[in-house]
Design a protein around this motif. Structure first.
Motif, PDB file in Angstrom:
ATOM      1  N   ILE A  34     -19.304  -4.238 -15.480  1.00 39.26           N
ATOM      2  CA  ILE A  34     -19.617  -3.338 -16.592  1.00 39.26           C
ATOM      3  C   ILE A  34     -20.263  -2.056 -16.078  1.00 39.26           C
ATOM      4  N   ALA A  35     -21.204  -2.188 -15.155  1.00 36.41           N
ATOM      5  CA  ALA A  35     -21.879  -1.001 -14.613  1.00 36.41           C
ATOM      6  C   ALA A  35     -20.895  -0.077 -13.896  1.00 36.41           C
ATOM      7  N   ILE A  36     -19.994  -0.638 -13.112  1.00 34.30           N
ATOM      8  CA  ILE A  36     -18.994   0.168 -12.413  1.00 34.30           C
ATOM      9  C   ILE A  36     -18.063   0.839 -13.417  1.00 34.30           C
ATOM     10  N   GLY A  37     -17.630   0.104 -14.436  1.00 33.85           N
ATOM     11  CA  GLY A  37     -16.740   0.676 -15.452  1.00 33.85           C
ATOM     12  C   GLY A  37     -17.384   1.813 -16.216  1.00 33.85           C
ATOM     13  N   VAL A  38     -18.628   1.639 -16.611  1.00 34.52           N
ATOM     14  CA  VAL A  38     -19.333   2.702 -17.341  1.00 34.52           C
ATOM     15  C   VAL A  38     -19.523   3.921 -16.442  1.00 34.52           C
ATOM     16  N   THR A  39     -19.866   3.692 -15.188  1.00 32.78           N
ATOM     17  CA  THR A  39     -20.045   4.812 -14.252  1.00 32.78           C
ATOM     18  C   THR A  39     -18.734   5.562 -14.037  1.00 32.78           C
ATOM     19  N   ARG A  40     -17.643   4.816 -13.835  1.00 32.06           N
ATOM     20  CA  ARG A  40     -16.347   5.477 -13.643  1.00 32.06           C
ATOM     21  C   ARG A  40     -15.936   6.278 -14.873  1.00 32.06           C
ATOM     22  N   ALA A  41     -16.144   5.697 -16.055  1.00 32.42           N
ATOM     23  CA  ALA A  41     -15.789   6.394 -17.293  1.00 32.42           C
ATOM     24  C   ALA A  41     -16.621   7.659 -17.454  1.00 32.42           C
ATOM     25  N   ARG A  52     -12.288   5.722 -21.930  1.00 38.36           N
ATOM     26  CA  ARG A  52     -12.265   4.505 -22.750  1.00 38.36           C
ATOM     27  C   ARG A  52     -11.383   3.436 -22.116  1.00 38.36           C
ATOM     28  N   LEU A  53     -10.261   3.842 -21.550  1.00 38.51           N
ATOM     29  CA  LEU A  53      -9.373   2.872 -20.900  1.00 38.51           C
ATOM     30  C   LEU A  53     -10.062   2.211 -19.712  1.00 38.51           C
ATOM     31  N   VAL A  54     -10.718   3.011 -18.900  1.00 35.86           N
ATOM     32  CA  VAL A  54     -11.415   2.463 -17.735  1.00 35.86           C
ATOM     33  C   VAL A  54     -12.502   1.488 -18.188  1.00 35.86           C
ATOM     34  N   MET A  55     -13.269   1.890 -19.190  1.00 36.45           N
ATOM     35  CA  MET A  55     -14.311   0.998 -19.697  1.00 36.45           C
ATOM     36  C   MET A  55     -13.702  -0.240 -20.341  1.00 36.45           C
ATOM     37  N   GLY A  56     -12.579  -0.086 -21.029  1.00 42.59           N
ATOM     38  CA  GLY A  56     -11.928  -1.227 -21.661  1.00 42.59           C
ATOM     39  C   GLY A  56     -11.500  -2.276 -20.653  1.00 42.59           C
ATOM     40  N   TYR A  57     -10.889  -1.831 -19.555  1.00 40.74           N
ATOM     41  CA  TYR A  57     -10.502  -2.777 -18.514  1.00 40.74           C
ATOM     42  C   TYR A  57     -11.727  -3.482 -17.937  1.00 40.74           C
ATOM     43  N   ILE A 109     -16.566 -18.910 -26.923  1.00 39.72           N
ATOM     44  CA  ILE A 109     -15.260 -18.628 -26.321  1.00 39.72           C
ATOM     45  C   ILE A 109     -14.319 -18.018 -27.347  1.00 39.72           C
ATOM     46  N   ALA A 110     -14.358 -18.517 -28.581  1.00 35.76           N
ATOM     47  CA  ALA A 110     -13.499 -17.954 -29.627  1.00 35.76           C
ATOM     48  C   ALA A 110     -13.829 -16.495 -29.884  1.00 35.76           C
ATOM     49  N   VAL A 111     -15.107 -16.177 -30.015  1.00 31.31           N
ATOM     50  CA  VAL A 111     -15.510 -14.785 -30.272  1.00 31.31           C
ATOM     51  C   VAL A 111     -15.137 -13.890 -29.102  1.00 31.31           C
ATOM     52  N   ARG A 112     -15.429 -14.334 -27.881  1.00 34.84           N
ATOM     53  CA  ARG A 112     -15.116 -13.514 -26.709  1.00 34.84           C
ATOM     54  C   ARG A 112     -13.620 -13.363 -26.506  1.00 34.84           C
ATOM     55  N   THR A 113     -12.860 -14.385 -26.817  1.00 31.57           N
ATOM     56  CA  THR A 113     -11.405 -14.284 -26.683  1.00 31.57           C
ATOM     57  C   THR A 113     -10.834 -13.303 -27.699  1.00 31.57           C
ATOM     58  N   VAL A 114     -11.337 -13.351 -28.929  1.00 36.59           N
ATOM     59  CA  VAL A 114     -10.886 -12.396 -29.948  1.00 36.59           C
ATOM     60  C   VAL A 114     -11.264 -10.974 -29.534  1.00 36.59           C
ATOM     61  N   LEU A 115     -12.484 -10.782 -29.034  1.00 37.50           N
ATOM     62  CA  LEU A 115     -12.891  -9.452 -28.558  1.00 37.50           C
ATOM     63  C   LEU A 115     -11.998  -8.978 -27.425  1.00 37.50           C
ATOM     64  N   ASN A 116     -11.713  -9.868 -26.499  1.00 36.49           N
ATOM     65  CA  ASN A 116     -10.857  -9.514 -25.363  1.00 36.49           C
ATOM     66  C   ASN A 116      -9.453  -9.157 -25.840  1.00 36.49           C
ATOM     67  N   ILE A 122      -6.250  -1.027 -25.581  1.00 35.97           N
ATOM     68  CA  ILE A 122      -5.866  -0.446 -24.296  1.00 35.97           C
ATOM     69  C   ILE A 122      -4.359  -0.221 -24.240  1.00 35.97           C
ATOM     70  N   SER A 123      -3.588  -1.204 -24.684  1.00 39.11           N
ATOM     71  CA  SER A 123      -2.129  -1.059 -24.605  1.00 39.11           C
ATOM     72  C   SER A 123      -1.624   0.038 -25.532  1.00 39.11           C
ATOM     73  N   LYS A 124      -2.288   0.261 -26.657  1.00 37.32           N
ATOM     74  CA  LYS A 124      -1.883   1.352 -27.548  1.00 37.32           C
ATOM     75  C   LYS A 124      -2.266   2.710 -26.974  1.00 37.32           C
ATOM     76  N   ALA A 125      -3.401   2.778 -26.305  1.00 38.54           N
ATOM     77  CA  ALA A 125      -3.878   4.055 -25.779  1.00 38.54           C
ATOM     78  C   ALA A 125      -3.214   4.424 -24.462  1.00 38.54           C
ATOM     79  N   SER A 126      -2.792   3.446 -23.692  1.00 36.45           N
ATOM     80  CA  SER A 126      -2.225   3.721 -22.364  1.00 36.45           C
ATOM     81  C   SER A 126      -1.007   4.638 -22.389  1.00 36.45           C
ATOM     82  N   PRO A 127      -0.004   4.411 -23.230  1.00 34.92           N
ATOM     83  CA  PRO A 127       1.169   5.306 -23.206  1.00 34.92           C
ATOM     84  C   PRO A 127       0.822   6.748 -23.559  1.00 34.92           C
TER      85      PRO A 127
END
Length: 131
Positions: free
Chosen positions: A33-40, A62-67, A100-107, A114-119
């Motif tokens: 998370i720290a690396i993603g926020v820094t890169r973003a 946002r894409l970098v942070m999303g990944y 696990i259910a909540v985290r899976t739904v969030l993921n 991410i897939s909508k924003a990537s193109p």
């Protein structure tokens, strides 16, 4: 008697190893998370300072942070599974299932975004490269 002693030692070892692995997974999630926020932040600041189109920089950030968040959620799910592995109480298992259910739904929702924003971001980057 000897088997009881070995079983107790092995059980203690497994519990200690489980604690170490759980902490390691949580530490990895924090690191990702720290690396993603820094890169973003670097992407956004670099583009905001040197290019007039900050919305594209925002999307790329946002894409970098999303990944990063997606990977971190996976590490946290693993840590939660490891934590619950030692406990055999039903309330802990039910809590694991809910987490696990909540985290899976969030993921899932994060990966959909991410897939909508990537193109759109890739098209913009290709147009900028063509100029």
């Amino acid at each position: 008697m000897l088997l009881d002693g070995i079983e107790a030692e092995l059980s203690g070892f497994v519990i200690a190893l489980n604690g170490i692995l759980t902490g390691f997974c949580q530490l990895l999630a924090l690191f990702v998370i720290a690396i993603g926020v820094t890169r973003a932040l670097v992407i956004y600041l670099k583009d905001a300072l040197f290019r007039p189109q900050t919305t594209e920089a925002f999307q790329r950030g946002r894409l970098v942070m999303g990944y990063s968040f997606s990977l971190a959620l996976s590490f946290l799910i693993g840590a939660t599974i490891l934590k619950t592995m030692i406990s055999s109480r039903w309330d802990d298992i039910a809590r694991l299932a809910a987490i696990i259910a909540v985290r899976t739904v969030l993921n899932y929702l994060l990966l959909q975004a991410i897939s909508k924003a990537s193109p759109a971001v890739e098209e913009t980057m290709a147009a900028d490269a063509a100029k």
